[in-house]
Write an enzyme that holds these catalytic residues in place. Sequence first.
Site, PDB file in Angstrom:
ATOM      1  N   GLN A  12      20.834  20.900 -29.292  1.00 31.68           N
ATOM      2  CA  GLN A  12      20.960  22.155 -28.551  1.00 31.68           C
ATOM      3  C   GLN A  12      21.189  21.849 -27.069  1.00 31.68           C
ATOM      4  OE1 GLN A  12      19.535  25.410 -30.089  1.00 31.68           O
ATOM      5  NE2 GLN A  12      20.597  26.473 -28.487  1.00 31.68           N
ATOM      6  N   PHE A  13      22.447  21.594 -26.700  1.00 34.68           N
ATOM      7  CA  PHE A  13      22.754  21.265 -25.309  1.00 34.68           C
ATOM      8  C   PHE A  13      22.441  22.421 -24.365  1.00 34.68           C
ATOM      9  CE2 PHE A  13      26.652  23.290 -26.659  1.00 34.68           C
ATOM     10  CZ  PHE A  13      27.100  23.955 -25.531  1.00 34.68           C
ATOM     11  N   THR A  14      22.388  23.645 -24.889  1.00 32.46           N
ATOM     12  CA  THR A  14      22.137  24.796 -24.024  1.00 32.46           C
ATOM     13  C   THR A  14      20.712  24.822 -23.463  1.00 32.46           C
ATOM     14  OG1 THR A  14      21.584  26.222 -25.892  1.00 32.46           O
ATOM     15  CG2 THR A  14      23.895  26.197 -25.179  1.00 32.46           C
TER      16      THR A  14
END
Length: 150
Positions: free
Chosen positions: A78-80
């Site tokens: 989850q890069f966000t």
Amino acid sequence: MKIVIQRVSEASVTINHDKVAEIKNGLLVLLGIVEDDNQEDINYLVRKTANLRIFNDENGVMNKSLIDITGEVIVVSQFTLYAATKKGNRPSYIKAAKPDIAIPLYECFVQTLEKEIDNKVQTGQFGADMKVALVNDGPVTIIIDSKAKE
């Protein structure tokens, strides 16, 4: 490295209408990675994930860990989690590690967690458009940043 841990009674990940991961009682772990993360960050977060006492005992008190209940896990990249939102309304993801750095660290996190809990860890697919479904049990949601150790 940052994780969001959610205690779930069920969770699943679907990619292109195919369910690629599904668990019952356990944890959904969202994992964000930055460029300077390393094995020390992985080890710290894996120990926390496996040993946090966030599952109810026979008295309804959060006193048991994932290991204690032999719970299942899904880990989703989850890069966000590293979204910068200070300026404007469009998040910037410049802090998130690029795939050439993030993928090996993500895979290492999963492998290290499997060894720690002595159980198969299910995953989403790095970089894919995933549909994550869950029933958050409690709700219990905990955020841990390896760079903000006490």
